[in-house]
Motif scaffolding. Structure first.
Motif, PDB file in Angstrom:
ATOM      1  N   SER A  17      56.426  59.926  31.911  1.00 38.08           N
ATOM      2  CA  SER A  17      55.696  58.671  32.091  1.00 38.08           C
ATOM      3  C   SER A  17      55.266  58.198  30.705  1.00 38.08           C
ATOM      4  O   SER A  17      55.587  58.834  29.700  1.00 38.08           O
ATOM      5  CB  SER A  17      54.460  58.871  32.981  1.00 38.08           C
ATOM      6  N   GLU A  24      54.580  60.630  24.479  1.00 39.00           N
ATOM      7  CA  GLU A  24      54.728  59.271  25.004  1.00 39.00           C
ATOM      8  C   GLU A  24      54.599  58.241  23.882  1.00 39.00           C
ATOM      9  O   GLU A  24      55.329  57.249  23.833  1.00 39.00           O
ATOM     10  CB  GLU A  24      53.666  59.019  26.080  1.00 39.00           C
ATOM     11  N   LEU A  47      61.461  56.339  33.616  1.00 42.27           N
ATOM     12  CA  LEU A  47      60.164  57.003  33.774  1.00 42.27           C
ATOM     13  C   LEU A  47      60.176  57.770  35.092  1.00 42.27           C
ATOM     14  O   LEU A  47      60.402  57.190  36.156  1.00 42.27           O
ATOM     15  CB  LEU A  47      59.039  55.970  33.768  1.00 42.27           C
ATOM     16  N   ASP A  49      57.641  59.481  36.670  1.00 37.61           N
ATOM     17  CA  ASP A  49      56.441  59.401  37.499  1.00 37.61           C
ATOM     18  C   ASP A  49      55.779  58.028  37.397  1.00 37.61           C
ATOM     19  O   ASP A  49      55.827  57.395  36.339  1.00 37.61           O
ATOM     20  CB  ASP A  49      55.421  60.463  37.076  1.00 37.61           C
ATOM     21  N   GLN A  50      55.162  57.606  38.473  1.00 38.93           N
ATOM     22  CA  GLN A  50      54.424  56.345  38.469  1.00 38.93           C
ATOM     23  C   GLN A  50      52.983  56.623  38.040  1.00 38.93           C
ATOM     24  O   GLN A  50      52.144  57.032  38.846  1.00 38.93           O
ATOM     25  CB  GLN A  50      54.460  55.694  39.852  1.00 38.93           C
ATOM     26  N   GLU A  51      52.717  56.398  36.773  1.00 37.02           N
ATOM     27  CA  GLU A  51      51.386  56.597  36.213  1.00 37.02           C
ATOM     28  C   GLU A  51      51.024  55.387  35.357  1.00 37.02           C
ATOM     29  O   GLU A  51      51.912  54.742  34.797  1.00 37.02           O
ATOM     30  CB  GLU A  51      51.332  57.867  35.355  1.00 37.02           C
ATOM     31  N   ALA A  53      50.390  53.186  32.346  1.00 32.98           N
ATOM     32  CA  ALA A  53      50.952  53.313  30.995  1.00 32.98           C
ATOM     33  C   ALA A  53      49.872  53.099  29.942  1.00 32.98           C
ATOM     34  O   ALA A  53      49.128  52.113  29.990  1.00 32.98           O
ATOM     35  CB  ALA A  53      52.085  52.316  30.800  1.00 32.98           C
ATOM     36  N   ILE A  63      63.571  49.001  32.086  1.00 38.66           N
ATOM     37  CA  ILE A  63      62.800  50.134  32.594  1.00 38.66           C
ATOM     38  C   ILE A  63      63.240  50.472  34.011  1.00 38.66           C
ATOM     39  O   ILE A  63      63.296  49.599  34.879  1.00 38.66           O
ATOM     40  CB  ILE A  63      61.286  49.848  32.557  1.00 38.66           C
ATOM     41  N   GLU A  64      63.575  51.729  34.231  1.00 42.09           N
ATOM     42  CA  GLU A  64      63.879  52.261  35.564  1.00 42.09           C
ATOM     43  C   GLU A  64      62.702  53.141  35.975  1.00 42.09           C
ATOM     44  O   GLU A  64      62.495  54.218  35.421  1.00 42.09           O
ATOM     45  CB  GLU A  64      65.164  53.082  35.532  1.00 42.09           C
ATOM     46  N   GLN A  65      61.919  52.681  36.948  1.00 38.24           N
ATOM     47  CA  GLN A  65      60.737  53.420  37.379  1.00 38.24           C
ATOM     48  C   GLN A  65      61.058  54.271  38.601  1.00 38.24           C
ATOM     49  O   GLN A  65      61.389  53.754  39.661  1.00 38.24           O
ATOM     50  CB  GLN A  65      59.594  52.452  37.714  1.00 38.24           C
ATOM     51  N   ASP A  67      59.818  57.684  41.179  1.00 34.41           N
ATOM     52  CA  ASP A  67      58.562  58.104  41.812  1.00 34.41           C
ATOM     53  C   ASP A  67      58.666  59.588  42.158  1.00 34.41           C
ATOM     54  O   ASP A  67      58.721  59.972  43.318  1.00 34.41           O
ATOM     55  CB  ASP A  67      58.292  57.261  43.067  1.00 34.41           C
TER      56      ASP A  67
END
Length: 394
Positions: A17, A24, A47, A49-51, A53, A63-65, A67
């Motif tokens: 993340s 990071e 990324l 994990d969904q955290e 930023a 960006i490829e998010q 989960d």
């Protein structure tokens, strides 16, 4: 972002993340510095994990998010699916979970993987059943990558000696320090204005950073300045208890995470790094770039290379007045207190401030960025067409 074409190459950067942390921050620094490369390369940041930023990347980075919720199994499955769809020519991953998942997924998909180890792996993984599994995964999966980038010679040595990684796969690229960016942020209005002379430390409040040792040494050294430790983490309650036990309320402060610590760091009388282990001491160099004198533990890995310009094993004194700062024995309250007391001398402090700024200039962003892209471009060539010559460590 520019559309892909058969002539353009594709590179995927992978990290857990963009939550606050040294790895990071370095990832974002590297991406921001890669504007020239985007002329012929499509860049995607994945990324896991969904955290929230703590850092930003340029708007031209796709960006490829995912989960994955900190799960290795989900990280491996979702990353495999994303890479199968994106089909990059090469990937670059940061941090152990992302590295293992990338090495496995890329091997299955026939994609070249370059992984970057940001920490001293043996120390970071710790002990216990979970650590044993993690160590086994590192030993089995890291060799699947085409190239492994370590942030310091100590990290590379640990991977070779403790995990059996072939030296031919290893190369060293020191972390970049965005000197201009840090100085710009240092000129901004600080979020916290101590109003008194202060010593500063920063990092996640976790046992490995050993802020407890620093607090005890600070009490023993009887420094006139107050102590501010910026960061957040699970050790907060224990550190608050120690502050109370030592009667340091009102003198030692834990303000939490700060998005721009440099505006505060710039005015510190002294910066201290008390860690038991580091992959590469980002915060140490950031302080040095702001002309702040430093005291650091001689821990694995990086402080000795930065402050003394030699391997850690060659620094043998409990308290060493190195060319660019003071090094002390890790996890030793008395030695840290002695190092702090030595910095009470205003002439020594001023001399180390000047030397620190000069040394930080050796770790420029352009130098590190070029080394990373040299490694990535070398792995874009299909193995059958490669020369077979090993990459030279930077």
């Amino acid at each position: 972002m520019t559309g892909s074409s058969p002539q353009r190459r594709r590179v995927a950067f992978i990290i857990n993340s963009l939550a606050g942390g040294g790895a990071e921050r370095v990832m974002c620094t590297l991406l921001r510095a890669s504007e020239e490369e985007r002329r012929d390369v499509d860049i995607t940041l994945i990324l896991l994990d969904q955290e929230p930023a703590a850092y930003t990347v340029p708007d031209w980075v796709r960006i490829e998010q995912l989960d994955c919720r900190h799960s290795f199994a989900r990280s491996l499955g979702q990353l495999f699916t994303a890479l199968r769809r994106l089909r990059p020519d090469v990937v670059l991953s940061f941090l152990t979970r992302a590295n293992i998942a990338a090495a496995l997924a890329c091997r299955a998909l026939g994609i070249a993987a370059v992984i970057s180890e940001r920490v001293n792996t043996s120390s970071h993984l710790g002990t216990g059943g979970g650590a044993m599994v993690a160590r086994l995964l590192v030993r089995l999966c890291y060799p699947l990558a085409r190239k492994i980038i370590a942030v310091s010679p100590g990290v590379a040595d640990d991977l070779a000696d403790a995990f059996g990684i072939a030296r031919a796969k290893l190369m060293v690229i020191a972390n970049p320090v965005d000197l201009d960016g840090i100085r710009r942020q240092g000129d901004e209005a600080p979020a916290v204005v101590p109003g008194v002379p202060y010593i500063m430390a920063m990092g996640r409040l976790v046992p490995n950073k050993n802020f407890a040792m620093l607090i005890e040494a600070y009490a023993q050294a009887e420094m006139s300045e107050q102590l501010f430790i910026f960061g957040e983490g699970g050790e907060r309650e224990n550190l608050q208890g120690l502050i109370g036990k030592l009667g340091l309320e009102g003198r030692v402060h834990l303000p939490g995470f700060c998005a721009n610590p440099y505006a505060i760091l710039k005015h510190a009388a002294l910066f201290v790094l008390p860690s038991n282990a580091e992959g590469f001491p980002n915060s140490l160099l950031e302080a040095m770039s702001l002309r702040v004198p430093v005291v650091s533990t001689n821990c694995l890995s990086g402080p000795a290379e930065v402050l003394a310009d030699v391997a850690r094993e060659r620094v043998t004194e409990p308290v060493t007045f190195a060319p660019h700062g003071i090094l002390v024995t890790p996890d030793n309250v008395a030695d840290m207190a002695q190092g702090l007391r030595a910095m009470k001398d205003p002439e020594r402090r001023a001399s180390y401030a000047e030397k620190a700024e000069r040394r930080a200039a050796d770790f420029s962003v352009a130098r590190a960025k070029n080394a990373y892209w040299d490694a990535l471009r070398a792995e874009m060539t299909p193995p059958a067409a490669a020369s077979g010559a090993p990459l030279r460590a930077q």
